[in-house]
Design an enzyme around this catalytic site. Sequence first.
Site, PDB file in Angstrom:
ATOM      1  N   LYS A  37       0.858  -1.183   0.000  1.00 15.99           N
ATOM      2  CA  LYS A  37       0.000   0.000   0.000  1.00 15.99           C
ATOM      3  C   LYS A  37       0.892   1.230   0.000  1.00 15.99           C
ATOM      4  CE  LYS A  37      -3.583   2.485   2.425  1.00 15.99           C
ATOM      5  NZ  LYS A  37      -4.589   2.483   3.492  1.00 15.99           N
TER       6      LYS A  37
ATOM      7  N   LYS B 293      -2.238  -1.547  -3.742  1.00 13.13           N
ATOM      8  CA  LYS B 293      -3.077  -0.354  -3.696  1.00 13.13           C
ATOM      9  C   LYS B 293      -2.229   0.900  -3.763  1.00 13.13           C
ATOM     10  CE  LYS B 293      -6.122   1.927  -0.482  1.00 13.13           C
ATOM     11  NZ  LYS B 293      -6.686   1.931   0.830  1.00 13.13           N
TER      12      LYS B 293
HETATM   13  C1  PBG Z   1      -7.586   3.584   5.593  1.00 15.92           C
HETATM   14  C2  PBG Z   1      -7.852   3.365   4.155  1.00 15.92           C
HETATM   15  C3  PBG Z   1      -7.646   4.268   3.088  1.00 15.92           C
HETATM   16  C4  PBG Z   1      -8.185   3.664   1.960  1.00 15.92           C
HETATM   17  C5  PBG Z   1      -8.654   2.416   2.336  1.00 15.92           C
HETATM   18  N1  PBG Z   1      -8.432   2.229   3.707  1.00 15.92           N
HETATM   19  C6  PBG Z   1      -7.117   5.645   3.071  1.00 15.92           C
HETATM   20  C7  PBG Z   1      -5.754   5.922   3.525  1.00 15.92           C
HETATM   21  O1  PBG Z   1      -4.926   5.040   3.742  1.00 15.92           O
HETATM   22  O2  PBG Z   1      -5.473   7.107   3.718  1.00 15.92           O
HETATM   23  C8  PBG Z   1      -8.236   4.312   0.597  1.00 15.92           C
HETATM   24  C9  PBG Z   1      -9.245   3.786  -0.349  1.00 15.92           C
HETATM   25  C10 PBG Z   1      -9.527   4.653  -1.511  1.00 15.92           C
HETATM   26  O3  PBG Z   1      -8.928   5.722  -1.748  1.00 15.92           O
HETATM   27  O4  PBG Z   1     -10.415   4.266  -2.269  1.00 15.92           O
HETATM   28  N2  PBG Z   1      -6.410   3.137   6.091  1.00 15.92           N
END
Ligand code: PBG
Length: 324
Positions: free
Chosen positions: A196, A249
């Site tokens: 991520k 992601k």
């Molecule tokens: C929270 C989380 C996020 C997303 C999914 N879980 C945001 C972040 O890490 O700031 C993002 C999902 C998206 O942008 O569609 N940890």
Amino acid sequence: MQISRPRRNRKNNSIRQMVAEYKVTVDDLIAPLFFTEGKDTKSEILSMPGQYRYSLDHLVKKVKELESLGIKCVSLFPAVDESLKTRDAKESYNPDGLNQRAIKEVKNACPDILVMTDIALDPYSSDGHDGLVSDKGEILNDETLEVLGKMAMAQAQAGSDILGPSDMMDGRIGFIRELIESEGLYNTQIMAYTAKYASSFYGPFRDALDSAPKAGDKKTYQMDYANSTEALRELFLDESEGADIVMVKPGLCYLDIIQKLKMNTTLPVAAYNVSGEYAMVKAAAEKGWIDGEAIMVEMLTGFKRAGADIILSYFSEEFARLEH
Ligand code: PBG
């Protein structure tokens, strides 16, 4: 004389469909859904046209609708009231909290739908970070694991099928796996947010949950998008710690990472087609600059071609309706 003519295999729709290597189906899709307290309300998220914050009654209705369209899994994201956000994020593991109630209601209404839930502190943290923040502003790793463990237990006990740790703390997959295993919840799966990245593509999601960091950014825990090999390091750790599915992601700028994971693991690989990717397509389509529907299918197929077995996408419903 031309002997090899690749165009022969493209000459009409039938031959093209017969030789096609990759095809997205509704079975591959996970629909992320936002929800909040209240009754009989749904409010559209401005930067994500077509996506709503649902009250629980509407959430259940939406899940039933998705199930009838053939969707197999939803991923739940609670928009928590500001008054419940604290530095220790203790609302995150309240057994009667919004998220845990949502899991129970959805599983009650639709026992066959897989419910995936998010593990990270940001929707519950007054600091807007995925981990606990020290007085000096450091994101604390091992202290955060304790809270993530409590979240995991609360979600698993409420009936979550798939836990999705999205926080990027070190060691969290092993920590959570051991905890839920020791409580006998051995069938609860973990989809690790393995690679991520610290990305600007999460903007609309943070609008939806009002969960942007109050200070600083997430670069000390989410990965640097300048890196590729590091994704393998995270992969090997998550595998050895007991992940069932690994995820990349965001999606669009990271197709190389999806492919890399796919080539280096026997676990299923998921891709998260995130909020900013959805927002860009919707905005350009609204302006009439692109064909939104065609781009949606091309994009989802791109994820499959890169190696994704599973795709989390805000387009899931729209795609499922196309197929119906
Ligand atoms: C929270 C989380 C996020 C997303 C999914 N879980 C945001 C972040 O890490 O700031 C993002 C999902 C998206 O942008 O569609 N940890």
